[in-house]
Design a protein around this motif. Structure first.
Motif, PDB file in Angstrom:
ATOM      1  N   GLU A 182     116.888  30.443  52.183  1.00 57.08           N
ATOM      2  CA  GLU A 182     115.930  29.547  52.822  1.00 57.08           C
ATOM      3  C   GLU A 182     115.199  30.243  53.968  1.00 57.08           C
ATOM      4  O   GLU A 182     113.990  30.064  54.133  1.00 57.08           O
ATOM      5  CB  GLU A 182     116.643  28.296  53.348  1.00 57.08           C
ATOM      6  N   SER A 183     115.904  31.045  54.727  1.00 58.35           N
ATOM      7  CA  SER A 183     115.270  31.792  55.818  1.00 58.35           C
ATOM      8  C   SER A 183     114.247  32.782  55.281  1.00 58.35           C
ATOM      9  O   SER A 183     113.155  32.931  55.836  1.00 58.35           O
ATOM     10  CB  SER A 183     116.322  32.549  56.626  1.00 58.35           C
ATOM     11  N   ARG A 184     114.584  33.452  54.190  1.00 58.54           N
ATOM     12  CA  ARG A 184     113.652  34.411  53.576  1.00 58.54           C
ATOM     13  C   ARG A 184     112.410  33.687  53.053  1.00 58.54           C
ATOM     14  O   ARG A 184     111.286  34.151  53.232  1.00 58.54           O
ATOM     15  CB  ARG A 184     114.349  35.154  52.446  1.00 58.54           C
ATOM     16  N   GLN A 185     112.606  32.521  52.433  1.00 57.27           N
ATOM     17  CA  GLN A 185     111.476  31.761  51.908  1.00 57.27           C
ATOM     18  C   GLN A 185     110.560  31.281  53.034  1.00 57.27           C
ATOM     19  O   GLN A 185     109.341  31.346  52.924  1.00 57.27           O
ATOM     20  CB  GLN A 185     111.980  30.567  51.088  1.00 57.27           C
ATOM     21  N   LEU A 186     111.131  30.820  54.125  1.00 55.88           N
ATOM     22  CA  LEU A 186     110.324  30.398  55.275  1.00 55.88           C
ATOM     23  C   LEU A 186     109.542  31.569  55.863  1.00 55.88           C
ATOM     24  O   LEU A 186     108.375  31.423  56.244  1.00 55.88           O
ATOM     25  CB  LEU A 186     111.221  29.777  56.347  1.00 55.88           C
ATOM     26  N   ALA A 187     110.164  32.738  55.927  1.00 59.52           N
ATOM     27  CA  ALA A 187     109.474  33.925  56.447  1.00 59.52           C
ATOM     28  C   ALA A 187     108.330  34.339  55.529  1.00 59.52           C
ATOM     29  O   ALA A 187     107.254  34.730  56.002  1.00 59.52           O
ATOM     30  CB  ALA A 187     110.465  35.072  56.621  1.00 59.52           C
ATOM     31  N   LEU A 188     108.524  34.244  54.215  1.00 61.43           N
ATOM     32  CA  LEU A 188     107.453  34.583  53.274  1.00 61.43           C
ATOM     33  C   LEU A 188     106.295  33.595  53.375  1.00 61.43           C
ATOM     34  O   LEU A 188     105.123  33.987  53.289  1.00 61.43           O
ATOM     35  CB  LEU A 188     107.992  34.615  51.839  1.00 61.43           C
ATOM     36  N   GLU A 189     106.612  32.314  53.551  1.00 64.45           N
ATOM     37  CA  GLU A 189     105.548  31.320  53.701  1.00 64.45           C
ATOM     38  C   GLU A 189     104.761  31.555  54.988  1.00 64.45           C
ATOM     39  O   GLU A 189     103.539  31.432  55.004  1.00 64.45           O
ATOM     40  CB  GLU A 189     106.147  29.917  53.691  1.00 64.45           C
ATOM     41  N   ALA A 190     105.445  31.888  56.063  1.00 66.55           N
ATOM     42  CA  ALA A 190     104.761  32.182  57.326  1.00 66.55           C
ATOM     43  C   ALA A 190     103.905  33.436  57.193  1.00 66.55           C
ATOM     44  O   ALA A 190     102.801  33.508  57.742  1.00 66.55           O
ATOM     45  CB  ALA A 190     105.785  32.342  58.445  1.00 66.55           C
ATOM     46  N   LEU A 191     104.398  34.425  56.451  1.00 66.06           N
ATOM     47  CA  LEU A 191     103.649  35.662  56.244  1.00 66.06           C
ATOM     48  C   LEU A 191     102.370  35.399  55.459  1.00 66.06           C
ATOM     49  O   LEU A 191     101.319  35.969  55.767  1.00 66.06           O
ATOM     50  CB  LEU A 191     104.532  36.677  55.513  1.00 66.06           C
ATOM     51  N   SER A 192     102.439  34.522  54.466  1.00 67.80           N
ATOM     52  CA  SER A 192     101.251  34.252  53.655  1.00 67.80           C
ATOM     53  C   SER A 192     100.183  33.504  54.443  1.00 67.80           C
ATOM     54  O   SER A 192      99.010  33.565  54.099  1.00 67.80           O
ATOM     55  CB  SER A 192     101.631  33.458  52.402  1.00 67.80           C
ATOM     56  N   ARG A 193     100.557  32.817  55.515  1.00 68.93           N
ATOM     57  CA  ARG A 193      99.588  32.076  56.325  1.00 68.93           C
ATOM     58  C   ARG A 193      98.956  32.910  57.435  1.00 68.93           C
ATOM     59  O   ARG A 193      98.085  32.426  58.141  1.00 68.93           O
ATOM     60  CB  ARG A 193     100.276  30.875  56.979  1.00 68.93           C
ATOM     61  N   ARG A 194      99.389  34.147  57.606  1.00 67.35           N
ATOM     62  CA  ARG A 194      98.929  34.941  58.743  1.00 67.35           C
ATOM     63  C   ARG A 194      97.558  35.571  58.553  1.00 67.35           C
ATOM     64  O   ARG A 194      96.960  36.027  59.508  1.00 67.35           O
ATOM     65  CB  ARG A 194      99.947  36.036  59.054  1.00 67.35           C
ATOM     66  N   GLY A 195      97.038  35.630  57.353  1.00 69.18           N
ATOM     67  CA  GLY A 195      95.704  36.184  57.122  1.00 69.18           C
ATOM     68  C   GLY A 195      95.642  37.690  57.264  1.00 69.18           C
ATOM     69  O   GLY A 195      94.678  38.222  57.810  1.00 69.18           O
ATOM     70  N   LEU A 196      96.647  38.385  56.798  1.00 71.23           N
ATOM     71  CA  LEU A 196      96.688  39.843  56.880  1.00 71.23           C
ATOM     72  C   LEU A 196      95.877  40.463  55.753  1.00 71.23           C
ATOM     73  O   LEU A 196      95.581  39.823  54.745  1.00 71.23           O
ATOM     74  CB  LEU A 196      98.141  40.331  56.782  1.00 71.23           C
ATOM     75  N   SER A 197      95.568  41.731  55.914  1.00 68.53           N
ATOM     76  CA  SER A 197      94.930  42.451  54.817  1.00 68.53           C
ATOM     77  C   SER A 197      95.961  42.651  53.704  1.00 68.53           C
ATOM     78  O   SER A 197      97.163  42.474  53.911  1.00 68.53           O
ATOM     79  CB  SER A 197      94.403  43.804  55.298  1.00 68.53           C
ATOM     80  N   PHE A 198      95.472  43.021  52.538  1.00 67.27           N
ATOM     81  CA  PHE A 198      96.362  43.159  51.385  1.00 67.27           C
ATOM     82  C   PHE A 198      97.450  44.198  51.641  1.00 67.27           C
ATOM     83  O   PHE A 198      98.622  43.967  51.353  1.00 67.27           O
ATOM     84  CB  PHE A 198      95.543  43.536  50.144  1.00 67.27           C
ATOM     85  N   ASP A 199      97.065  45.343  52.209  1.00 71.10           N
ATOM     86  CA  ASP A 199      98.034  46.411  52.455  1.00 71.10           C
ATOM     87  C   ASP A 199      99.088  45.992  53.482  1.00 71.10           C
ATOM     88  O   ASP A 199     100.275  46.229  53.293  1.00 71.10           O
ATOM     89  CB  ASP A 199      97.331  47.679  52.930  1.00 71.10           C
ATOM     90  N   GLU A 200      98.645  45.350  54.587  1.00 73.11           N
ATOM     91  CA  GLU A 200      99.598  44.895  55.595  1.00 73.11           C
ATOM     92  C   GLU A 200     100.535  43.837  55.032  1.00 73.11           C
ATOM     93  O   GLU A 200     101.728  43.827  55.314  1.00 73.11           O
ATOM     94  CB  GLU A 200      98.851  44.338  56.810  1.00 73.11           C
ATOM     95  N   TYR A 201      99.969  42.922  54.236  1.00 77.30           N
ATOM     96  CA  TYR A 201     100.792  41.877  53.614  1.00 77.30           C
ATOM     97  C   TYR A 201     101.854  42.492  52.708  1.00 77.30           C
ATOM     98  O   TYR A 201     103.024  42.104  52.751  1.00 77.30           O
ATOM     99  CB  TYR A 201      99.908  40.908  52.827  1.00 77.30           C
ATOM    100  N   GLN A 202     101.460  43.447  51.876  1.00 76.56           N
ATOM    101  CA  GLN A 202     102.413  44.067  50.956  1.00 76.56           C
ATOM    102  C   GLN A 202     103.493  44.839  51.713  1.00 76.56           C
ATOM    103  O   GLN A 202     104.662  44.826  51.317  1.00 76.56           O
ATOM    104  CB  GLN A 202     101.690  44.994  49.975  1.00 76.56           C
ATOM    105  N   GLN A 203     103.146  45.500  52.792  1.00 82.03           N
ATOM    106  CA  GLN A 203     104.137  46.238  53.579  1.00 82.03           C
ATOM    107  C   GLN A 203     105.152  45.286  54.203  1.00 82.03           C
ATOM    108  O   GLN A 203     106.361  45.520  54.131  1.00 82.03           O
ATOM    109  CB  GLN A 203     103.453  47.049  54.676  1.00 82.03           C
TER     110      GLN A 203
END
Length: 89
Positions: A34-55
């Motif tokens: 659940e913690s990992r899923q919440l972190a991934l959802e927060a990451l997807s909302r941050r508006g990062l570039s594709f490379d930063e998101y993938q890293q």
């Protein structure tokens, strides 16, 4: 009347005890998944570039980082003539 009072008291006691034993979902600690899923959802909302998101996604999931790049095979040059099936394109 005494029996009715005893039955009512037992019923009220059992209802109150039943309500008190259920833990609220927000009070329990999150599991690792659940913690990992919440972190991934927060990451997807941050508006990062594709490379930063993938890293950052690879770091969260514990996966080795893959290099994403465009290949040169799909590019077309307007100045270059290409012949397809006997006709110029």
């Amino acid at each position: 009347m005494n029996r009715l009072l005893a039955v009512a008291l037992m019923l009220v006691t059992s209802v109150v005890a039943g309500c008190a034993t259920h833990p609220a979902p927000e009070l329990r600690p999150y599991s690792v998944e659940e913690s990992r899923q919440l972190a991934l959802e927060a990451l997807s909302r941050r508006g990062l570039s594709f490379d930063e998101y993938q890293q950052q996604r690879a770091a969260l999931l514990g996966q080795p980082q893959k290099s994403y790049s465009f290949d040169r095979q799909g590019e077309m040059n307007a100045e270059r003539s290409v012949t397809l099936h006997g006709r110029p394109s």
